[in-house]
Write an enzyme that holds these catalytic residues in place. Structure first.
Site, mmCIF file in Angstrom:
data_model
loop_
_atom_site.group_PDB
_atom_site.id
_atom_site.type_symbol
_atom_site.label_atom_id
_atom_site.label_comp_id
_atom_site.label_asym_id
_atom_site.label_seq_id
_atom_site.Cartn_x
_atom_site.Cartn_y
_atom_site.Cartn_z
ATOM 1 N N GLU A 144 0.826 -1.208 0.000
ATOM 2 C CA GLU A 144 0.000 0.000 0.000
ATOM 3 C C GLU A 144 0.858 1.255 0.000
ATOM 4 O OE1 GLU A 144 -3.858 -1.414 2.506
ATOM 5 O OE2 GLU A 144 -1.932 -1.377 3.536
ATOM 6 N N GLY B 70 -10.547 -6.619 8.853
ATOM 7 C CA GLY B 70 -11.499 -7.714 8.776
ATOM 8 C C GLY B 70 -12.904 -7.215 9.041
ATOM 9 N N MET C 194 -5.602 -3.347 13.752
ATOM 10 C CA MET C 194 -4.623 -3.352 14.829
ATOM 11 C C MET C 194 -3.981 -2.000 15.140
ATOM 12 S SD MET C 194 -2.716 -7.006 13.982
ATOM 13 C CE MET C 194 -1.809 -7.030 15.515
ATOM 14 N N GLU C 195 -4.385 -0.918 14.466
ATOM 15 C CA GLU C 195 -3.678 0.350 14.658
ATOM 16 C C GLU C 195 -4.548 1.592 14.827
ATOM 17 O OE1 GLU C 195 -1.399 -2.684 12.719
ATOM 18 O OE2 GLU C 195 -2.972 -1.515 11.697
ATOM 19 N N ASP D 77 -11.104 -9.522 4.407
ATOM 20 C CA ASP D 77 -11.640 -10.809 4.849
ATOM 21 C C ASP D 77 -12.741 -10.536 5.853
ATOM 22 O OD1 ASP D 77 -10.399 -10.877 7.714
ATOM 23 O OD2 ASP D 77 -8.704 -10.434 6.405
#
Length: 252
Positions: A16, A82, A196-197, A220
């Site tokens: 990215e 997700g 996660m961030e 996902d």
């Protein structure tokens, strides 16, 4: 005249960031705190691009360096997540309006999810910057299918990707099991997606008063099938989403 204060473009993964750097004609690398920051210009804006690092501690360090060392006035974060909520499917985009750490639990001293010292569990995205990013996402999604080949569209079922806006949750765990995903849905039914961030960036930006907008491409459903051909999705879909959204946000 455009604001000369730098804007940070933060990516979650190398593919990215590479897609964003490809848009910058004059970037040069500066290493601070063991991180490579790419300083340059994009469509007349002063830009600092960087990888966030994985997890909340790495994210908080990166956010602090962007603000304190590079003096950025706005932060835009793009990455993958997700999907949790019903209807948030692979290929969709989630624009965060609020953030929460799903693994924050200082009970019984504080209510579950509340961040000690803040009296709150949720932190807000900047409304104006998020509105602008939302418009950019809409533009990107309307032209998305022209950027991807037919096999990629078929493989990942990207016939009609949608934009969702609301709660994004973060934690120091890659959620890739149906049981854990369902537990998060029960505990936080408003949550659209998990990563996660984002919540760490939100807390740092709250502390320094710096506007933040975060957008996540759904790779996902955070369940037992979460590992299915992730590298290909990142390479052929998520990286193109990221560059297209950044381009749509900054291009006149």
């Amino acid at each position: 005249m455009k604001d000369p204060t730098p804007i940070a473009i933060v990516a979650a993964l190398h593919d990215e960031l590479a897609s964003v750097l490809a848009l910058m004609p004059d970037e040069h690398k500066q290493v601070v705190g063991g991180r490579a920051f790419w300083v340059g210009h994009l469509h007349g804006y002063n830009v600092v691009a960087v990888l966030s690092g994985i997890g909340k501690v790495a994210a908080a360090t990166t956010a602090t360096l962007l603000i304190q060392h590079f003096g950025v006035g706005r932060i835009v974060f793009t990455g993958v997540a997700g999907g949790l909520a019903a209807g948030v499917n692979v290929g969709d985009v989630v624009l965060a309006r609020q953030f929460l750490q799903h693994d924050m639990d200082a009970s019984p001293l504080f209510p579950r999810h509340e961040v000690p010292g803040y009296g709150r569990a949720r932190f807000e995205a900047d409304a104006a910057l998020s509105d602008a990013l939302g418009v950019a996402c809409d533009r990107m999604l309307h032209t998305l299918l022209h950027r991807l080949d037919a096999d990629t569209i078929t493989t990942f079922g990207l016939q009609a990707p949608r934009l969702h806006q609301g709660l994004l949750i973060s934690g120091d765990r890659f959620v890739a099991a149906t049981a854990e995903s369902q537990a998060l849905q029960r505990a936080l039914p408003e949550a659209l997606a998990v990563e996660m961030e984002g919540a760490a960036f939100a807390q740092v930006c709250h502390d320094f008063g710096v506007p933040l907008a975060v957008v996540r491409t759904i790779s996902d459903r955070a369940d037992d099938a979460a590992h299915v051909d992730f590298p290909r999705f990142l390479r052929e879909v998520a990286s193109r989403y990221s560059s297209a959204m950044v381009e749509a946000l900054l291009k006149p």
